[in-house]
Design an enzyme around this catalytic site. Structure first.
Site, PDB file in Angstrom:
ATOM      1  N   LYS A   1       0.831  -1.206   0.000  1.00 43.75           N
ATOM      2  CA  LYS A   1       0.000   0.000   0.000  1.00 43.75           C
ATOM      3  C   LYS A   1       0.865   1.256   0.000  1.00 43.75           C
ATOM      4  CE  LYS A   1      -4.207  -1.882   0.538  1.00 43.75           C
ATOM      5  NZ  LYS A   1      -4.501  -2.822   1.601  1.00 43.75           N
TER       6      LYS A   1
ATOM      7  N   LYS B   1      -3.553 -10.995 -11.035  1.00 44.88           N
ATOM      8  CA  LYS B   1      -4.885 -11.432 -10.611  1.00 44.88           C
ATOM      9  C   LYS B   1      -5.974 -10.405 -10.930  1.00 44.88           C
ATOM     10  CE  LYS B   1      -5.624  -9.612  -6.070  1.00 44.88           C
ATOM     11  NZ  LYS B   1      -6.390  -9.830  -4.862  1.00 44.88           N
TER      12      LYS B   1
ATOM     13  N   LYS C   1      -9.978  -5.321  -7.882  1.00 42.36           N
ATOM     14  CA  LYS C   1     -10.730  -4.070  -8.025  1.00 42.36           C
ATOM     15  C   LYS C   1      -9.820  -2.901  -8.364  1.00 42.36           C
ATOM     16  CE  LYS C   1     -13.658  -5.414  -4.281  1.00 42.36           C
ATOM     17  NZ  LYS C   1     -13.412  -5.348  -2.847  1.00 42.36           N
TER      18      LYS C   1
HETATM   19  P1  ADP Z   1      -9.689  -6.895  -4.349  1.00 45.26           P
HETATM   20  O1  ADP Z   1      -8.395  -7.649  -4.384  1.00 45.26           O
HETATM   21  O2  ADP Z   1     -10.422  -6.946  -5.641  1.00 45.26           O
HETATM   22  O3  ADP Z   1      -9.583  -5.500  -3.779  1.00 45.26           O
HETATM   23  P2  ADP Z   1     -10.546  -7.732  -1.714  1.00 45.26           P
HETATM   24  O4  ADP Z   1      -9.173  -7.417  -1.271  1.00 45.26           O
HETATM   25  O5  ADP Z   1     -11.657  -6.937  -1.126  1.00 45.26           O
HETATM   26  O6  ADP Z   1     -10.633  -7.685  -3.317  1.00 45.26           O
HETATM   27  O7  ADP Z   1     -10.790  -9.282  -1.492  1.00 45.26           O
HETATM   28  C1  ADP Z   1     -11.902  -9.863  -0.889  1.00 45.26           C
HETATM   29  C2  ADP Z   1     -11.751 -11.368  -0.892  1.00 45.26           C
HETATM   30  O8  ADP Z   1     -11.687 -11.889  -2.245  1.00 45.26           O
HETATM   31  C3  ADP Z   1     -10.469 -11.866  -0.195  1.00 45.26           C
HETATM   32  O9  ADP Z   1     -10.753 -13.067   0.498  1.00 45.26           O
HETATM   33  C4  ADP Z   1      -9.532 -12.117  -1.363  1.00 45.26           C
HETATM   34  O10 ADP Z   1      -8.543 -13.072  -1.036  1.00 45.26           O
HETATM   35  C5  ADP Z   1     -10.474 -12.625  -2.455  1.00 45.26           C
HETATM   36  N1  ADP Z   1      -9.962 -12.322  -3.814  1.00 45.26           N
HETATM   37  C6  ADP Z   1      -9.836 -11.091  -4.381  1.00 45.26           C
HETATM   38  N2  ADP Z   1      -9.369 -11.174  -5.652  1.00 45.26           N
HETATM   39  C7  ADP Z   1      -9.178 -12.491  -5.921  1.00 45.26           C
HETATM   40  C8  ADP Z   1      -8.712 -13.251  -7.078  1.00 45.26           C
HETATM   41  N3  ADP Z   1      -8.370 -12.635  -8.201  1.00 45.26           N
HETATM   42  N4  ADP Z   1      -8.650 -14.605  -6.980  1.00 45.26           N
HETATM   43  C9  ADP Z   1      -9.019 -15.227  -5.821  1.00 45.26           C
HETATM   44  N5  ADP Z   1      -9.465 -14.596  -4.699  1.00 45.26           N
HETATM   45  C10 ADP Z   1      -9.556 -13.242  -4.732  1.00 45.26           C
END
Ligand code: ADP
Ligand code: TRP
Length: 332
Positions: free
Chosen positions: A111, A194, A197
C-alpha cells in the site's frame, strides 16, 4: 460447532475473483459452521470514500452477498460499523501490536508503494482491526484468498500475546480456510496478474455486468499472437484466459480449445466468444438475483438489522469478558 468469520471490504462491485476466491466458499460453509460474514466498511475508510460512495458500496456488497446465496437465516450477515465493539477491541489489541511487525506486513508495504501520499495510521494497523474482527466472535476458520494468509498469522500472534499478557487461555487460533487444497487465484483480463478491483474495470468481470458488457470486455482482453509451433508453452495472457475458462466452463470445452491450441489451429475470436458465453452462464443466476434484491429495500434493511443484532450479541459478550480480563472495574 466451529465459528467462521470473514469479510470483504466495501470498495466496489464484486468480481469473479471475489466470487470464486471467497464468496462461493462462504455459501458452502454456512451449512456446516456457525458463520459470520460482514462488510468491512471500517477497513474501507483507509482510502477515504465520500459519505455517498460509502453507502452505495456497502449496500452493493450486502446485495451481492445475498445474491450469491448467503442465507441470512443460516449465516449472520452484518455491517462492521454496526458493531462498535469491534472498534473497542481494536483499541485494546493496538496496545500490544508493535510498530516493527506492522511495518513488515506485506500488504502495508504494497500500500505504501502504491500510494506514498496516503500512508495513514489506519493502514499500518489494518491487521489489528482484521484480528479484532475475527477474535470478537472467537472465529477459528477464515475463508480468504491467498493474499490474506499473513494477516491470519498476525491474528494468531496478537491473540496469543493477549493470552500471555493476562495469563488467560481466552482467544483461540484462527486459520485461513479453503475447500480446495490450493487457495484460488483468478487471473484478470489484462494479460497479467490477478483480477482485482484496483486494477481497473477492464480487468474485472463483475457479478453485476450485463451479458453485453462481459462480451465486450472478453473480446478486448489481451490475447497475444501465436502459437507458432505445436504444443508450445502458453504465454501468460493466453494461460490466464485458459485459467479463466477452467473456472467457468465445462472441462470438455477447455480440452477442446487446448487441443486446438496444441495443433496451432486455435482462433482466438472463437475461443473468447466461448469464454464470454460461459461467463455469462456462470454469472446468470447471481446477476438476476442482484437486480431483484437490489430493488427490495425492506428486505435489505431486515437482513442487516437481524445481522447487527446477532453479531452485536456475540460481540458484547466478548467485550464484557475482555474488559474483565484487562481489569476495568465499575467504580459506581
Ligand atoms: P480486491 O483484491 O479486488 O480488492 P478484496 O481485497 O476486497 O478484493 O478481497 C476480498 C476477498 O476476495 C479476499 O478473500 C480475497 O482473497 C479474495 N480475492 C480477491 N481477488 C481475488 C482473485 N483474483 N482470486 C481469488 N481470490 C480473490
Ligand atoms: N483484509 C481482508 C481483505 O482485504 C478483508 C477483511 C477484513 C477480512 N477483516 C477480515 C477477511 C476478517 C477475513 C476476516 O480482503
Amino acid at each position: 460447532m466451529e465459528t467462521v468469520v470473514s469479510g470483504i471490504r466495501s470498495t466496489g462491485k464484486l468480481h469473479l475473483g471475489n466470487y470464486y476466491g471467497a464468496l462461493s466458499n462462504f455459501v458452502k460453509m454456512q451449512n456446516e459452521y456457525n458463520c459470520f460474514f460482514f462488510i468491512a466498511d471500517l477497513h474501507s475508510l483507509t482510502t477515504h470514500p465520500t459519505p455517498h460512495g460509502l453507502q452505495q458500496t456497502v449496500r452493493q456488497v450486502v446485495v451481492e452477498y445475498l445474491a450469491a446465496g448467503i442465507d441470512p437465516e443460516k449465516s449472520t450477515i452484518y455491517i462492521q460499523s454496526d458493531v462498535p465493539e469491534v472498534a473497542e477491541l481494536y483499541l485494546y489489541m493496538n496496545m500490544n501490536a508493535y510498530m516493527g511487525e506492522l511495518e513488515r506486513a506485506a500488504s502495508f508495504k504494497d500500500k505504501v508503494r502504491a500510494d506514498p501520499n496516503n500512508v495513514n495510521a489506519g493502514l499500518l494497523t489494518y491487521p489489528v482491526l482484521m484480528a479484532s474482527d475475527i477474535l470478537i466472535h472467537h472465529g477459528t476458520k477464515v475463508p480468504v484468498g491467498k493474499d490474506q494468509e499473513q494477516h491470519l498469522e498476525m491474528t494468531r500472534t496478537f491473540g496469543n500475546r493477549f493470552n500471555r499478557l493476562y495469563e488467560v487461555d481466552y482467544f483461540k487460533e484462527a486459520f485461513a480456510f479453503s475447500y480446495s487444497d490450493k487457495l484460488v487465484k483468478v487471473p484478470g483480463l489484462d494479460g497479467q496478474g490477478k483480477m482485482g478491483k484496483s486494477n481497473g474495470d477492464a480487468n474485472c468481470i463483475y457479478l453485476s455486468d450485463t451479458p453485453d458488457a462481459i462480451r465486450k470486455k472478453v473480446m478486448r482482453a489481451v490475447s497475444d499472437g501465436g502459437p507458432t509451433e505445436m504444443n508450445q508453452v502458453k504465454p501468460e495472457p493466453i494461460q490466464n484466459l485458459f485459467d479463466l475458462m477452467k473456472v467457468v466452463s465445462p472441462a470438455s470445452t477447455v480440452q477442446h480449445f487446448d487441443d486446438l491450441y496444441n495443433k496451432c489451429e486455435i482462433r482466438y475470436g472463437d475461443f473468447k466468444k466461448q469464454l464470454a458465453e460461459d461467463m455469462i452462464i456462470a454469472t446468470e443466476d447471481v446477476r438476476s438475483r442482484i437486480e431483484e434484491i437490489s430493488a427490495d429495500n425492506d428486505y435489505i434493511s431486515k437482513v442487516v438489522k437481524l445481522g447487527a443484532d446477532k453479531a452485536g450479541e456475540s460481540a458484547r459478550k466478548t467485550i464484557k469478558e475482555v474488559r474483565e480480563i484487562i481489569g476495568f472495574k465499575k467504580f459506581y
